[in-house]
Scaffold this motif. Sequence first.
Motif, mmCIF file in Angstrom:
data_model
loop_
_atom_site.group_PDB
_atom_site.id
_atom_site.type_symbol
_atom_site.label_atom_id
_atom_site.label_comp_id
_atom_site.label_asym_id
_atom_site.label_seq_id
_atom_site.Cartn_x
_atom_site.Cartn_y
_atom_site.Cartn_z
ATOM 1 N N ASN A 81 37.018 26.607 -11.910
ATOM 2 C CA ASN A 81 37.871 27.617 -11.592
ATOM 3 C C ASN A 81 36.941 28.931 -12.018
ATOM 4 O O ASN A 81 37.640 29.467 -11.827
ATOM 5 C CB ASN A 81 39.479 27.855 -12.540
ATOM 6 N N ARG A 82 35.459 28.717 -12.188
ATOM 7 C CA ARG A 82 34.581 29.199 -12.193
ATOM 8 C C ARG A 82 33.535 29.742 -10.730
ATOM 9 O O ARG A 82 33.696 29.389 -9.784
ATOM 10 C CB ARG A 82 33.244 29.530 -13.207
ATOM 11 N N GLU A 83 33.742 31.526 -10.354
ATOM 12 C CA GLU A 83 32.686 31.387 -9.511
ATOM 13 C C GLU A 83 31.434 31.535 -9.225
ATOM 14 O O GLU A 83 30.471 32.405 -9.980
ATOM 15 C CB GLU A 83 33.196 33.263 -8.769
ATOM 16 N N LYS A 84 30.989 31.064 -8.007
ATOM 17 C CA LYS A 84 29.332 30.703 -8.304
ATOM 18 C C LYS A 84 28.592 30.533 -6.726
ATOM 19 O O LYS A 84 29.421 30.837 -6.018
ATOM 20 C CB LYS A 84 29.376 29.114 -8.414
ATOM 21 N N PRO A 85 27.685 31.746 -6.344
ATOM 22 C CA PRO A 85 26.925 31.763 -5.411
ATOM 23 C C PRO A 85 27.079 30.565 -4.833
ATOM 24 O O PRO A 85 26.565 28.594 -4.786
ATOM 25 C CB PRO A 85 25.870 32.020 -5.848
ATOM 26 N N CYS A 86 26.598 30.644 -3.430
ATOM 27 C CA CYS A 86 26.495 29.657 -2.642
ATOM 28 C C CYS A 86 26.345 30.017 -1.441
ATOM 29 O O CYS A 86 26.099 31.424 -0.767
ATOM 30 C CB CYS A 86 27.134 28.744 -1.382
ATOM 31 N N TYR A 87 25.415 29.143 -0.404
ATOM 32 C CA TYR A 87 24.491 29.984 1.259
ATOM 33 C C TYR A 87 25.663 29.177 1.716
ATOM 34 O O TYR A 87 26.311 27.853 2.416
ATOM 35 C CB TYR A 87 23.009 29.780 1.069
ATOM 36 N N HIS A 88 25.714 29.611 3.542
ATOM 37 C CA HIS A 88 25.669 29.160 4.413
ATOM 38 C C HIS A 88 24.866 29.155 5.708
ATOM 39 O O HIS A 88 24.660 30.255 6.074
ATOM 40 C CB HIS A 88 27.205 29.785 4.690
ATOM 41 N N LEU A 89 24.760 28.372 5.688
ATOM 42 C CA LEU A 89 23.065 28.427 7.184
ATOM 43 C C LEU A 89 23.469 27.705 8.420
ATOM 44 O O LEU A 89 24.488 26.518 8.352
ATOM 45 C CB LEU A 89 22.543 27.755 6.036
ATOM 46 N N PRO A 90 23.120 28.846 8.844
ATOM 47 C CA PRO A 90 23.432 28.631 10.417
ATOM 48 C C PRO A 90 22.415 26.887 11.186
ATOM 49 O O PRO A 90 21.285 26.601 10.224
ATOM 50 C CB PRO A 90 22.993 29.519 11.936
ATOM 51 N N GLN A 91 23.186 26.603 11.819
ATOM 52 C CA GLN A 91 22.069 25.385 12.588
ATOM 53 C C GLN A 91 20.840 25.170 12.358
ATOM 54 O O GLN A 91 20.019 24.218 11.786
ATOM 55 C CB GLN A 91 21.974 24.855 13.462
ATOM 56 N N ARG A 92 19.975 26.093 12.745
ATOM 57 C CA ARG A 92 18.300 26.335 12.471
ATOM 58 C C ARG A 92 18.128 26.387 11.242
ATOM 59 O O ARG A 92 17.139 25.661 10.876
ATOM 60 C CB ARG A 92 18.139 28.034 13.461
ATOM 61 N N GLU A 93 18.750 27.592 10.545
ATOM 62 C CA GLU A 93 18.031 27.432 8.834
ATOM 63 C C GLU A 93 18.384 26.370 8.694
ATOM 64 O O GLU A 93 17.321 25.583 7.218
ATOM 65 C CB GLU A 93 18.617 28.722 8.547
ATOM 66 N N CYS A 94 19.283 25.763 8.296
ATOM 67 C CA CYS A 94 19.618 24.215 7.673
ATOM 68 C C CYS A 94 18.801 23.023 8.278
ATOM 69 O O CYS A 94 18.003 22.809 7.150
ATOM 70 C CB CYS A 94 21.175 24.130 8.114
ATOM 71 N N LEU A 95 18.226 23.153 8.901
ATOM 72 C CA LEU A 95 17.126 22.531 9.968
ATOM 73 C C LEU A 95 16.436 22.418 9.344
ATOM 74 O O LEU A 95 15.258 21.457 8.969
ATOM 75 C CB LEU A 95 17.022 21.977 11.576
ATOM 76 N N ILE A 96 15.753 23.820 9.425
ATOM 77 C CA ILE A 96 14.277 24.286 8.406
ATOM 78 C C ILE A 96 14.936 23.742 7.477
ATOM 79 O O ILE A 96 12.960 23.190 6.681
ATOM 80 C CB ILE A 96 14.118 25.483 8.701
ATOM 81 N N LEU A 97 15.440 24.136 6.518
ATOM 82 C CA LEU A 97 15.796 23.137 5.432
ATOM 83 C C LEU A 97 15.479 21.773 4.891
ATOM 84 O O LEU A 97 13.961 21.846 4.046
ATOM 85 C CB LEU A 97 16.953 23.767 4.712
ATOM 86 N N VAL A 98 15.778 21.611 5.685
ATOM 87 C CA VAL A 98 16.257 19.708 5.565
ATOM 88 C C VAL A 98 14.622 19.393 5.677
ATOM 89 O O VAL A 98 14.189 18.109 5.217
ATOM 90 C CB VAL A 98 17.308 18.901 6.386
ATOM 91 N N SER A 99 13.774 20.115 6.555
ATOM 92 C CA SER A 99 12.720 19.567 7.127
ATOM 93 C C SER A 99 11.650 19.405 6.549
ATOM 94 O O SER A 99 10.385 18.414 6.982
ATOM 95 C CB SER A 99 11.290 20.746 7.814
ATOM 96 N N GLY A 100 11.996 19.373 5.133
ATOM 97 C CA GLY A 100 11.013 18.753 4.034
ATOM 98 C C GLY A 100 11.379 18.014 3.680
ATOM 99 O O GLY A 100 11.054 17.706 1.723
ATOM 100 N N TYR A 101 12.832 17.331 3.561
ATOM 101 C CA TYR A 101 13.308 16.872 3.005
ATOM 102 C C TYR A 101 12.424 14.901 3.070
ATOM 103 O O TYR A 101 11.992 15.434 3.994
ATOM 104 C CB TYR A 101 14.828 16.835 2.461
ATOM 105 N N SER A 102 13.118 13.938 2.575
ATOM 106 C CA SER A 102 12.923 12.503 3.062
ATOM 107 C C SER A 102 13.699 12.295 4.348
ATOM 108 O O SER A 102 14.888 13.243 5.175
ATOM 109 C CB SER A 102 13.222 11.593 1.916
ATOM 110 N N ILE A 103 13.129 11.510 5.228
ATOM 111 C CA ILE A 103 13.831 11.306 6.597
ATOM 112 C C ILE A 103 14.824 10.646 6.390
ATOM 113 O O ILE A 103 15.784 11.586 7.211
ATOM 114 C CB ILE A 103 12.977 10.245 7.028
ATOM 115 N N PRO A 104 15.759 9.701 5.697
ATOM 116 C CA PRO A 104 16.570 9.838 5.496
ATOM 117 C C PRO A 104 17.838 10.677 4.954
ATOM 118 O O PRO A 104 19.014 10.772 6.070
ATOM 119 C CB PRO A 104 17.055 8.661 4.363
#
Length: 238
Positions: free
Chosen positions: A64-87
């Motif tokens: 129950n501790r408050e922690k930060p996170c991000y909420h990304l629209p589709q464009r930023e989300c896909l840019i983010l994972v462009s550096g991840y593996s294909i799967p």
Amino acid sequence: MSHSTPGLPIANIPAVGAQTMSTLEVAELTGKRHDNVMVDVRNMLFQLDKDGLTFQGTYRDSMNREKPCYHLPQRECLILVSGYSIPMRAKIVDRWQELERREQAPAIDLNDPAALRGLLLTHTEKVIELQGQIAAQAPKLEAYARIAEADGSLCIRDAAKALQVRPIDLTKHLIAKAWIYKRVGSKEWSAYQPKLAQLLLRHKTATIPHEDGHDRIRTQVRVTPKGLARLAEELVAA
């Protein structure tokens, strides 16, 4: 996402004006640690010159501790994972497609045979088109994936030759995509720190004797095999 996902903590979502995917769900889908995803997002937003506060939200963990996170629209989300593996990328893309189908799919009369046939035909055509695109790109991407497992690195000119593009075009791509830059007063290229941290680029330092008897230190940007594979994907997508 903009809606809570079963099994994930409930997050407070900022008003970004679009459907979003949280870093919690990105971590869940890709199998990465959430704190590592957060670091990736901060690096991405810095390079995109975007204000992180626009996308920042919070969630409460199991204690129950408050922690930060991000909420990304589709464009930023896909840019983010462009550096991840294909799967990993595939899981994110599949999730976005699922959400889009939920929001955009028109109501279908299941009792209308003509409507069902039309739906099946459209789906089949899209599958055939996608399979054709994958088949066309697969040999080249697979070849560079094998290169990514090799040792050694290449200068920008040799990397351009391996990628079958002109050195000037590869250099322009590296500048535009925030891979390299020149420090003020320097004639030599330097690699941006995120690319060094991701092992896409490295610096090679050499000592060159000068006519006046002093040694000159020269730093050269080198493209790693992993970086060559990433550039191959970027150039195919461009």
